[in-house]
Enzyme design. Structure first.
Site, PDB file in Angstrom:
ATOM      1  N   GLY A  46      -6.908 -11.394   3.931  1.00 51.76           N
ATOM      2  CA  GLY A  46      -6.075 -10.756   4.949  1.00 51.76           C
ATOM      3  C   GLY A  46      -6.809  -9.573   5.569  1.00 51.76           C
ATOM      4  CG  LEU A  95     -11.424  -7.309   3.020  1.00 52.01           C
ATOM      5  CD1 LEU A  95     -11.481  -8.113   4.310  1.00 52.01           C
ATOM      6  CD2 LEU A  95     -12.514  -7.755   2.060  1.00 52.01           C
ATOM      7  CG  HIS A 136      -2.228  -5.614   1.189  1.00 50.42           C
ATOM      8  ND1 HIS A 136      -2.737  -5.150  -0.003  1.00 50.42           N
ATOM      9  CD2 HIS A 136      -3.172  -5.324   2.129  1.00 50.42           C
ATOM     10  CE1 HIS A 136      -3.929  -4.595   0.210  1.00 50.42           C
ATOM     11  NE2 HIS A 136      -4.218  -4.701   1.497  1.00 50.42           N
TER      12      HIS A 136
HETATM   13 NI    NI Z   1      -5.900  -4.249   2.726  1.00 52.32          NI
END
Ligand code: NI
Length: 174
Positions: A46, A95, A136
């Site tokens: 994502g 990330l 998220h």
């Molecule tokens: Ni994230």
């Protein structure tokens, strides 16, 4: 398509609220394609636009495990319209927080409305990993990171390590 640079915490932009899009045009589709390429290359499941430094309410997700059969989801202006009472715990990473993971409890299911890649209004009901991923990523659009759900002690520890990681990374580049 081109890969973009991912913003790493701590960075003030990750705390800003992203803005709704007025319309979906080819420029936006190009941006979504870049986000997808950046996410696949990372690799991740994502990515929100703010993570490449763009404060627009755009998300790309692909939770498919099979690398041969990609199954991307593009969410424009997503709004969570309901959440289940039942919760579940998943180990989350991000990330923008490379190398850090934590178990986070969230509502197990959610329903969202959004605009798709072609500019059409849609609704989606999700549970399990997809629901966690959506929640998220929508958090990112509101300047929220998964570490915000941890104790101050744990959160401070992760941020401290990230500051150190960033310094090391800069040394290598220089
Ligand atoms: Ni994230």
């Amino acid at each position: 398509m081109s890969q973009r640079k991912i913003v790493i915490e701590p960075d003030p932009i990750l705390r800003k609220k992203s803005e709704n899009l007025e319309k979906v045009d080819d420029d936006i589709r190009r941006l979504l394609d870049d986000m997808l390429e950046t996410m696949y290359a990372a690799p991740g499941i994502g990515l929100a636009a703010v993570q490449i430094g763009i404060l627009k309410r755009l998300i790309v997700i692909d939770i498919s495990k099979d690398k041969e059969k990609k199954d991307p989801i593009f969410l424009i202006n997503p709004v969570i319209i309901s959440r289940s009472n039942q919760t579940s715990i998943h180990e989350e990473g991000c990330l923008s927080l490379p190398g850090h993971f934590a178990e986070i409890e969230r509502p197990d299911g959610c329903q969202i409305k959004f605009i798709d890649y072609n500019g059409k209004e849609k609704k989606l009901s999700a549970n399990g990993l997809l629901s966690t991923c959506i929640q998220h990523e929508v958090d990112h659009l509101n300047g929220v990171l998964f570490i915000d759900y941890l104790s101050k002690l744990k959160k401070d520890m992760i941020v401290k390590k990230l500051v150190k990681q960033k310094k090391e990374l800069n040394k290598v580049i220089l």
